[in-house]
Design an enzyme around this catalytic site. Structure first.
Site, PDB file in Angstrom:
ATOM      1  N   PRO A  92      10.895 -16.237  -3.134  1.00  0.00           N
ATOM      2  CA  PRO A  92      10.633 -17.568  -2.588  1.00  0.00           C
ATOM      3  C   PRO A  92       9.338 -17.501  -1.775  1.00  0.00           C
ATOM      4  CG  PRO A  92      12.337 -16.471  -1.306  1.00  0.00           C
ATOM      5  CD  PRO A  92      11.981 -15.540  -2.422  1.00  0.00           C
ATOM      6  N   ASP A 270       6.092 -13.775   0.875  1.00  0.00           N
ATOM      7  CA  ASP A 270       7.478 -13.692   0.445  1.00  0.00           C
ATOM      8  C   ASP A 270       8.315 -14.142   1.645  1.00  0.00           C
ATOM      9  OD1 ASP A 270      10.080 -13.002  -0.170  1.00  0.00           O
ATOM     10  OD2 ASP A 270       9.602 -10.990  -0.908  1.00  0.00           O
ATOM     11  N   HIS A 271       8.892 -15.341   1.537  1.00  0.00           N
ATOM     12  CA  HIS A 271       9.571 -15.947   2.685  1.00  0.00           C
ATOM     13  C   HIS A 271      10.801 -15.158   3.135  1.00  0.00           C
ATOM     14  CE1 HIS A 271      10.244 -18.890   5.646  1.00  0.00           C
ATOM     15  NE2 HIS A 271       9.864 -19.960   4.972  1.00  0.00           N
ATOM     16  N   ARG A 272      11.277 -14.259   2.294  1.00  0.00           N
ATOM     17  CA  ARG A 272      12.425 -13.455   2.696  1.00  0.00           C
ATOM     18  C   ARG A 272      12.074 -12.461   3.792  1.00  0.00           C
ATOM     19  NH1 ARG A 272      13.837 -10.886  -2.988  1.00  0.00           N
ATOM     20  NH2 ARG A 272      11.607 -10.437  -2.704  1.00  0.00           N
TER      21      ARG A 272
END
Length: 298
Positions: A92, A270-272
């Site tokens: 994401p 990478d939003h994680r």
């Protein structure tokens, strides 16, 4: 009603590609989508022969003699697979943009290069803007270690060193040779490593340990005149920075219009593992190093 249609041959026009009533009616009207052994009498042998072979386009739209098919090698297949997974399935991602003023950096680079021995003699060097960008990226990652990280299901991995992958376009694809522990290296060493690895990358002579891994990547298309763009995160890295061209733009200083050399960079995260605030903090640190380049020597 059983009309002998093979639904797998139909292109659904409903939500998420679902096959709806109008798709079936269209197939029946046009005589397409027939299952094996159920071809319409209207379908001629010549039409059947136009079904595209593996690696080819539909000859009804693109005659075979109108294009050249270049077979995908292992590198291109790997690029397609990994980046497809990253972009569509696993990461994401989101972009952050910032503009950096380059005039101080360009003057700094000019002064450094003026101190180089003559070309062709021992110790000669020529620092590029990209070399300075790599150094600034590495130092910014050390200032903001949360941006120098990878995501796993069990833990967030924070890397101890800034191992910067430098995107290099080669025949048939893209490769990212890595400047290992870039935060510990001087500008001349970084410049020499990038120049050497880029040359060997184009000859496809890099060793796997020279381009596999890394904690962060930089892709610079400024030399092609690209103003700004967003790259795809190269897993398992947490972010990649895209660098556009430096160009003169109007800016406002203390209420007055002025001209400055500006460069737009885009951080894809990478939003994680790299949240918006972390990405913004990294870009702020990077911007400070670019706009005050002498601080990179401290």
């Amino acid at each position: 009603q059983n009309e002998g249609l093979d639904l797998s041959q139909l292109n659904g026009s409903g939500p998420h590609g679902r096959i709806v009533k109008r798709d079936i009616e269209k197939a029946l009207e046009e005589g397409t989508g027939k299952a094996a052994g159920q071809q319409s009498a209207q379908t001629s042998p010549s039409a059947a022969a136009t079904v595209p072979a593996a690696g080819a386009l539909d000859e009804r739209l693109y005659p075979a003699d109108s294009y050249e098919a270049i077979k995908n090698d292992g590198m291109r297949k790997t690029i397609a697979k990994r980046l497809g997974q990253s972009f569509n399935q696993e990461v994401p991602h989101f972009p952050l943009n910032i503009d950096c003023e380059l005039d101080e950096l360009l003057a700094f680079r000019k002064d450094i290069n003026a101190m180089s021995p003559e070309k062709g003699t021992d110790g000669y060097y020529k620092i590029s803007v990209n070399d300075l960008i790599i150094k600034a990226s590495a130092l910014a990652l050390k200032r903001v270690p949360a941006a120098n990280a990878s995501y796993t299901e069990e833990a967030i991995i924070r890397h101890k060193h800034a191992d910067i992958g430098v995107a290099v376009a080669i025949d048939g694809g893209l490769i990212t040779p890595i400047v290992w522990k870039a935060e510990t290296k001087g500008l001349v060493q970084i410049s020499e490593e990038i120049r050497d690895m880029a040359a060997r990358a184009k000859e496809k002579k890099l060793k796997p340990e020279e381009y596999q891994g890394g904690t962060f990547s930089v892709s610079n298309l400024g030399m092609f005149g690209i103003k700004s763009f967003s790259s795809i995160v190269n897993q398992p890295q947490g972010a990649i920075m895209s660098v556009g061209a430096g160009e003169q733009r109007p800016v406002v200083r203390d209420g007055a219009l002025d001209i400055a050399t500006m460069m737009t960079v885009t951080l894809t995260c990478d939003h994680r593992v790299v949240d918006g605030a972390v990405g913004a903090e990294f870009l702020a640190a990077f911007k400070r190093f670019i706009e005050q380049p002498k601080t990179m020597l401290l």
